[in-house]
Design an enzyme around this catalytic site. Structure first.
Site, PDB file in Angstrom:
ATOM      1  N   LEU A   1       0.868  -1.176   0.000  1.00 44.75           N
ATOM      2  CA  LEU A   1       0.000   0.000   0.000  1.00 44.75           C
ATOM      3  C   LEU A   1       0.905   1.226   0.000  1.00 44.75           C
ATOM      4  CD1 LEU A   1      -1.864  -2.337   0.874  1.00 44.75           C
ATOM      5  CD2 LEU A   1      -3.024  -0.736   2.386  1.00 44.75           C
ATOM      6  N   ILE A   2       1.160   1.761  -1.167  1.00 37.62           N
ATOM      7  CA  ILE A   2       2.177   2.794  -1.327  1.00 37.62           C
ATOM      8  C   ILE A   2       1.549   4.180  -1.428  1.00 37.62           C
ATOM      9  CG2 ILE A   2       2.250   2.519  -3.851  1.00 37.62           C
ATOM     10  CD1 ILE A   2       5.312   3.058  -3.602  1.00 37.62           C
TER      11      ILE A   2
ATOM     12  N   LYS B   1      -8.427   3.679   7.235  1.00 35.43           N
ATOM     13  CA  LYS B   1      -7.439   2.608   7.091  1.00 35.43           C
ATOM     14  C   LYS B   1      -8.123   1.256   6.908  1.00 35.43           C
ATOM     15  CE  LYS B   1      -3.703   5.033   7.297  1.00 35.43           C
ATOM     16  NZ  LYS B   1      -2.759   4.992   8.421  1.00 35.43           N
TER      17      LYS B   1
ATOM     18  N   GLY C   1       3.579   0.611   5.644  1.00 32.60           N
ATOM     19  CA  GLY C   1       4.733   1.250   6.281  1.00 32.60           C
ATOM     20  C   GLY C   1       4.453   1.701   7.694  1.00 32.60           C
TER      21      GLY C   1
ATOM     22  N   GLN D   1      -1.811   4.245  14.558  1.00 40.10           N
ATOM     23  CA  GLN D   1      -0.820   3.181  14.644  1.00 40.10           C
ATOM     24  C   GLN D   1      -0.509   2.767  16.082  1.00 40.10           C
ATOM     25  OE1 GLN D   1       2.480   4.456  12.180  1.00 40.10           O
ATOM     26  NE2 GLN D   1       1.161   4.748  10.407  1.00 40.10           N
TER      27      GLN D   1
ATOM     28  N   CYS E   1      15.555  14.419 -19.318  1.00 37.82           N
ATOM     29  CA  CYS E   1      16.110  13.331 -18.512  1.00 37.82           C
ATOM     30  C   CYS E   1      16.612  12.276 -19.487  1.00 37.82           C
ATOM     31  CB  CYS E   1      15.080  12.751 -17.535  1.00 37.82           C
ATOM     32  SG  CYS E   1      13.719  11.878 -18.332  1.00 37.82           S
TER      33      CYS E   1
END
Length: 483
Positions: free
Chosen positions: A184-185, A266, A288, A297, A457
């Protein structure tokens, strides 16, 4: 040119069948990573205790070494040269020839590994060669503990291997030796580091992104995911799944009490990610989260979040403090991404609970329209992470790509500073300015907006993504430069 790859120690203590499977997977991963070099002479050969890589193109050595240091499962890489020898004195002579310039003015020791039957021991060679080097090299001194240079030699029957350089590897297990996970980014410090840690442990990491901030946010997170995959996991194909979570947030803001919003959000993310994981046969989710870092958390809240789904949730950072996480992000190269990534999750609740009650959470969720959650999951965008470059081209069709520059154009090099230093961009008669991609969002406005800027780039991926972002911010004076 030859490289010897030494296995991560935890691989060597596995049973014979497991060890062989790990070595086979690592060999395949190395081939997949190195095939981009397009070297027909490149050969990757596995052995019981190491893997050999040979190439006839010495110019590819630095690229091969750089790629290998980022492949999970490798303890270290030895850049070696194979020779034959006649006796112990001949070993000394060849070592002197190879190391004379390196050892001038340095402290050193000699370390020998030997296989086969010989009239001498490893210690005999160490003493003979070390003593000879000490006598024949000006100002060189033997120091057995913490020397400046360690001369590594390997002797196998009648073959002498001179170890010219040693490069530390990433360690861990080869990707594919463990089952797939879904990260889960968010693009911040924590999710990037946790994704890296699971890749290093042998998992193929897919990415699930909950979009709360529009297309600009999605582009930024795609950059992080693509960077992690390209740097540490490019041996495997992975998915990037983007879910538009704004309707879910809107429903939470309307239906859920303020203090419960964080935990409910969440839990909704876990439910959605679990559906995605089940769809693609992924065994676990990765987050994370670190114990006590934010209100959601705490142990009580984490337990309630876990209870939202039967899918296993892995939290590799659970006992890490923020400073350590930031240091890890700096080491793997995601720090600069995370610094400029907005954090949307924390803004929806003004007084979050640190000890949620299950009954209260379930009561609040009873007001939630779960058809909205099902709809956003069904509408999720799933792309092969390798297609992000192609997708960026489709998204920025309104951004002009040019191969030639006018005298009044400013070429904006948006590569990372180390890439700029390694290959400086210079064009006659053209103003070249450097502004790393991760500073564009905060510093582009400070530039002279009367000028036209051409973003550059190496591969054109980052320049297209950033051009799209700047266009969305209202800047019309940007183009993409692709010579």
């Amino acid at each position: 040119m030859k490289f010897i790859i030494k296995l991560f120690p935890e691989i060597t203590i596995k049973s014979q069948s497991v060890r062989l499977r790990f070595i086979k997977i690592l060999t395949t991963n190395i081939r997949n990573v190195l095939k981009n070099l397009e070297d027909d002479t490149l050969a990757v050969v596995r052995h019981w205790d190491h893997i050999e890589i040979r190439t006839k193109d010495d110019n590819l050595g630095p690229q091969i070494c750089d790629a290998l240091t980022r492949v999970p499962g490798i303890h270290h890489i030895l850049e070696v040269e194979d020779r034959s020898y006649t006796d112990m004195h001949n070993i000394f002579e060849q070592t002197l020839e190879a190391y004379r310039e390196t050892l001038i003015g340095k402290t050193f020791c000699v370390r020998v590994k030997r296989r086969g039957k010989h009239e001498f021991s490893s210690g005999d060679v160490e003493r003979y060669v070390g003593g000879g080097l000490n006598q024949h090299i000006e100002s060189a001194k033997v120091k057995l503990t913490h020397p400046q240079v360690t001369v590594h030699l390997e002797i196998d029957q009648d073959k002498l291997t001179l170890i010219k350089a040693r490069h530390e590897g990433l360690g861990g297990f080869p990707i594919g030796t463990q089952e797939d996970v879904l990260s889960l980014i968010s693009g911040g410090f924590d999710s990037g580091v946790s994704s890296y840690m699971l890749m290093r442990r042998g998992c193929r990491v897919h990415y699930c992104f909950f979009n709360l901030g529009g297309s600009a946010h999605e582009i930024g997170v795609k950059q992080v995911a693509h960077y992690l995959w390209n740097r540490f996991g490019s041996s495997h194909r992975v998915r990037f799944v983007a879910i538009d979570f704004e309707p879910v947030v809107g429903e939470i803001l309307e239906k859920v009490e303020d203090g419960q919003m964080g935990v409910v959000l969440k839990r909704m993310m876990v439910r959605a990610a679990s559906q995605v994981a089940e769809r693609y046969g992924v065994q676990a989710l990765v987050t994370g989260e670190a114990l006590g870092q934010v209100s959601s958390q705490t142990l009580t809240n984490l337990r309630l979040i876990d209870n939202a789904s039967d899918t296993l949730i892995l939290r590799p950072l659970i006992s890490h403090d923020k400073e350590h996480i930031i240091n890890l992000a700096r080491e793997i190269g995601t720090e600069d991404f995370a610094k400029t990534m907005p954090e949307y999750c924390g803004v929806i609740s003004k007084s979050p609970t640190v000890k949620a009650v299950k009954a209260k959470i379930e009561e609040e969720e009873s007001h939630f329209d779960f058809s909205i959650l099902d709809r956003v999951v069904n509408e999720a965008k799933n792309v092969d992470i390798r297609e992000i470059a192609a997708q960026s081209r489709e998204q920025v069709v309104e951004v002009e790509t040019v191969a030639e520059l006018a005298d009044t154009d400013v070429l904006l090099d948006i590569r990372a500073p180390d890439e700029q230093d390694e290959k400086p961009l210079k064009l006659d008669g053209i103003e070249v300015r450097t502004l790393p991609f991760y500073k564009l969002s905060t510093q582009f406005a400070d530039l002279d907006q009367s000028k036209s800027y051409l973003l550059y780039c190496d591969r054109g991926v980052m320049s297209r993504l950033q051009a799209l972002y700047l266009r969305e911010q209202g800047y019309t004076n940007v183009k993409v430069y692709r010579p």
